[in-house]
Design an enzyme around this catalytic site. Structure first.
Site, PDB file in Angstrom:
ATOM      1  N   GLU A  77       0.248  -9.598  -3.303  1.00 45.90           N
ATOM      2  CA  GLU A  77      -1.180  -9.720  -3.659  1.00 45.90           C
ATOM      3  C   GLU A  77      -1.395  -9.468  -5.180  1.00 45.90           C
ATOM      4  O   GLU A  77      -1.885 -10.264  -5.853  1.00 45.90           O
ATOM      5  CB  GLU A  77      -2.054  -8.783  -2.924  1.00 45.90           C
ATOM      6  N   GLU A  98       1.219  -7.666   6.574  1.00 47.25           N
ATOM      7  CA  GLU A  98      -0.089  -6.917   7.073  1.00 47.25           C
ATOM      8  C   GLU A  98      -0.128  -7.096   8.527  1.00 47.25           C
ATOM      9  O   GLU A  98      -0.465  -6.281   9.322  1.00 47.25           O
ATOM     10  CB  GLU A  98      -1.240  -7.114   6.534  1.00 47.25           C
ATOM     11  N   ALA A 104       0.882  -1.165  -0.100  1.00 44.93           N
ATOM     12  CA  ALA A 104       0.064   0.078  -0.063  1.00 44.93           C
ATOM     13  C   ALA A 104       0.870   1.489  -0.001  1.00 44.93           C
ATOM     14  O   ALA A 104       1.951   1.136   0.399  1.00 44.93           O
ATOM     15  CB  ALA A 104      -0.939   0.036   1.367  1.00 44.93           C
ATOM     16  N   GLY A 146       0.242  -5.790  -0.469  1.00 43.17           N
ATOM     17  CA  GLY A 146      -0.378  -5.448  -1.753  1.00 43.17           C
ATOM     18  C   GLY A 146       0.619  -5.814  -2.835  1.00 43.17           C
ATOM     19  O   GLY A 146       0.010  -6.098  -4.047  1.00 43.17           O
TER      20      GLY A 146
END
Ligand code: NAD
Length: 698
Positions: A107, A127, A63, A104
């Site tokens: 991901e 996370e 992020a 992210g």
């Protein structure tokens, strides 16, 4: 289109470079750029496949932290939909990963149809360390590639695994030396030619086993119960991975999103985010700019090879820095060096260090009985008995032995650094480096600047903290510095609670349940009650007053009950380490209440927590006002890393902001009225409460 995604054609393959320096945070512009580029690829018949790579140092660290807490972080296209967009692309998408793919970033890569990583890449979903779960399909896609057990381990630990391990576990398809682009282009061509796309969400084999045996999740939860006690996120991660194994794909993704949203605004996540940023913030010292010269530390010296000196010596050896440790008594030196070897051996026996590593560390350590052996050391840490006259004598002698410019550090817990510095002709080189016990394990270094400590000395010691893999926090001189000074009111109130009706086991349990690794009495038993006894005697001699004082601790010391090391202290320790309630201590406690004419009452756990922690926070406010700590976050880091304050509560000052400064202030006013001047609210606490402000607003 912005330049957040750079687009290039390599033959028929469209290469997208994520371009949001420094870490390619997946901000709104980047997410929009990926979506639009995929639309473009699909619309263009000449394009057969897509490769996604990172520009600059890495693929993507996840992020975009500059979007944290802003509407942009969740604005469309959000990351889950971008990941689905990638996965559902009609044309193959290959990830070419270098540097880091975290959170992210990973991901995004997991949504691609094939992953190539360079050997030096590290990949993971950290996370959990920020109090949340991966929220863009990570908990659903990773187990489909690795199987449930490996995914649970990776996601609940937040580990960034090296590429080779990631390949072994199944979430990287190919590992190459150097730039992975060429191999990714070749893979994209192969996939385009074959026409078969491996969509991660459609893979079932790896999760089938857990589907047949759902007990695996409870077992895993049990296995991390001790380590993750009090934290919500690791257990939420397990729940999300369970959804991957037990629900159809889209429902699993929806469940993950729901859990993610429930956590992201929680006080635990806010606290862990605070801890994360605070850890970085403490390295910044306003009057010691970043470009202050840092001295090279090629060799080190330690004086005193007792409990602390031995651990500090190990820290230098662990960092590869040759270190000479001096004891004036040869027998004490032998004992100290033996203890160091024994400590290393225990690590080797547990399989956490190789014998060669131990040997190479031991060869970095030299023992000596004369301080002249320290003449070449770049830094010297003194760790002899806590006696001012002795420290002055040692620093006076060091002054004539140490080379010019050497850093002269003291590990004193409480003594005045300025007085110690004055024993030398070079106070600018003198500084406190307050390690915590056990020094080779605890991560905090409370670095104490004296009035005359030079910026270069400070910069060097802060840098040294990093080299020793510690977190350095710079504080000023006062009795106890930041940590032990704030510990004072906490222990004091714990003692008063005994007089009023509690017993040590109850106080310890309430504080343990709050999230500390142990309560105040168990902690004192571990550290040695004689240490506090000596400090109290000194403090009372230096500052006699008529304020309330509990002598229960002194009575216990008078019986020789110094704690674990004597088989008993506040608690009994029949097997050396496990506390059991002591009938003798209970008798002393109850007798003391009687002698003082205090009618014992039932004390709630909530009162215990407030009575111990609010005065600690109040002392923190004084420490801030006096400039002993630079910022609230410095205090928080001292408590997180030095005293085991629960990370999911962010540290004492952040915790005060969480419950409300006004709540703490009102309670302190109540305590002040009930218990007298020791509980007087600090002016800063009052000021903030009345202005409806937080410590974070300072
Ligand atoms: N023990 C803790 O938990 C802790 C934590 C933080 C800081 N400290 C501080 O660290 C310092 C050392 O504490 P410790 O617990 O390691 O004490 P310790 O008693 O275990 O060790 C002190 C060592 O210094 C040696 N020594 C004494 N005089 C000497 C001299 N003139 N030259 C060389 N060596 C000499 C002693 O032989 C002994 O081995 C103290 O200032 C203490 O306040 C202790």
């Amino acid at each position: 289109m912005s330049d957040a995604v750079l687009i290039e054609r390599h033959g028929s393959i469209l290469v997208l470079s994520l371009n949001n320096p420094p870490v390619n945070g997946l901000g709104l512009a980047l997410r929009t750029g990926i979506s639009e580029a995929l639309d473009q690829a699909e619309a263009d018949d000449a394009v057969t496949a897509v490769v996604i790579k990172g520009a600059g140092r890495m693929f993507s660290a996840g992020a975009d932290i500059s979007e944290f807490g802003t509407p942009r972080s969740l604005a469309d296209p959000n990351l889950p939909s971008v990941c689905l967009r990638i996965e559902n692309s009609k044309k193959p998408v290959v990830a070419a990963i270098h540097g880091v793919a975290a959170g992210g970033g990973l991901e995004t890569a997991l949504s691609c149809h094939y992953r190539v990583a360079s050997t030096k890449t590290r990949l993971g979903l950290p996370e959990v360390t920020l109090g949340i779960i991966p929220g863009a399909g990570g908990t659903q896609r990773l187990p489909r590639l690795t199987g449930v057990e490996a995914a649970l381990k990776l996601i609940t630990s937040g580990e960034l695994a090296p590429a080779a391990k990631a390949q072994k576990l199944g979430y990287v398809d190919e590992v190459v030396e150097g730039d992975p682009l060429e191999a990714a282009l070749a893979a994209a061509e192969r996939l385009a030619a074959s026409g078969a796309l491996r969509r991660t969400m459609e893979i079932e084999e790896k999760i089938a086993e857990a589907r047949a045996n759902p007990g695996v999740f409870d077992e895993f939860a049990k296995s991390i119960a001790k380590k993750a006690r009090g934290f919500d996120a690791p257990f939420a991660c397990i729940e999300a991975v369970k959804a991957a194994a037990t629900l159809p794909g889209p429902e699993g993704l929806a469940k993950e999103r729901e859990i993610f949203k429930g956590l992201v605004g929680s006080s635990q996540a806010a606290s862990q985010r605070h801890a994360f940023f605070a850890e970085r913030e403490v390295a910044k010292i306003p009057d010691v700019p970043k470009d202050t010269p840092v001295k090279e530390i090629a060799t080190a010296g330690v004086i005193g090879c007792g409990t602390m000196g031995g651990g500090i010596t190990m820290n230098f050896a662990n960092a590869g820095i040759p270190v000479t440790v001096v004891e004036n008594d040869p027998a004490a030196l032998d004992r100290g060096l033996e203890t160091i070897a024994k400590n290393y051996q225990a690590t080797v026996d547990k399989g956490r260090m190789t014998q060669e590593d131990m040997d190479s560390r031991m060869t970095l350590i030299t023992g000596a009985t004369d301080m002249a052996a320290l003449s070449e050391a770049d830094v010297i840490v003194e760790a002899v008995f806590e006696e001012m006259d002795l420290k002055k004598q040692i620093f006076g002698a060091l002054d004539s032995v140490a080379k010019p410019g050497a850093i002269l550090a003291t590990n004193t817990s409480m003594l005045d650094i300025n007085v110690i510095a004055a024993a030398t002709s070079r106070p600018e080189s003198v500084i406190g480096t307050h390690f915590f016990s056990p020094a080779n394990v605890m991560k905090l270094m409370e670095n104490v600047r004296g009035e005359k400590t030079a910026p270069e000395t400070i910069a060097t010691v802060m840098d040294l903290s990093k080299k020793l893999k510690k977190v350095g926090v710079l504080v000023g001189v006062c009795d106890g510095f930041v940590g032990n000074r704030m510990l004072g009111p906490y222990l004091r109130e714990a003692g008063f609670l005994l007089e009023e009706g509690a017993l040590p086991a109850q106080v310890d349990k309430a504080i343990y349940d709050f999230g500390f690794p142990m309560g105040p009495f168990a902690m004192m038993d571990l550290a040695g009650n004689d240490v506090g006894w000596r400090i109290r005697k000194r403090q009372r001699a230096e500052n006699p007053n008529n304020l309330r004082y509990s002598d229960i601790a002194d009575q216990i010391c008078e019986l020789g009950r110094f704690g674990q090391k004597t088989g008993g202290g506040w608690h009994d320790y029949d097997d050396g380490r496990t506390p059991t309630p002591s009938a003798k201590v209970e008798e002393i406690v109850v007798e003391t209440s009687k002698r003082l004419g205090i009618e014992r009452r039932k004390i709630s756990d909530q009162e215990i927590v407030e009575r111990c922690l609010y005065p600690l926070i109040n002392e923190g406010a004084k420490v801030l006002e006096e400039g002993i700590a630079m910022r609230p976050c410095d205090i928080d880091i001292v408590w997180l890393f030095g005293y085991g304050f629960p990370r999911y509560r962010g540290g004492p000052m952040f915790y005060a902001d969480t419950v409300g400064v006004k709540t703490v202030y009102d309670k302190m006013c109540e305590f002040h009225e009930q218990h007298g001047d020791l509980m007087k609210p600090a002016p800063l606490l009052e000021k903030l409460a009345k202005a409806d402000k937080r410590f974070a607003d300072l």
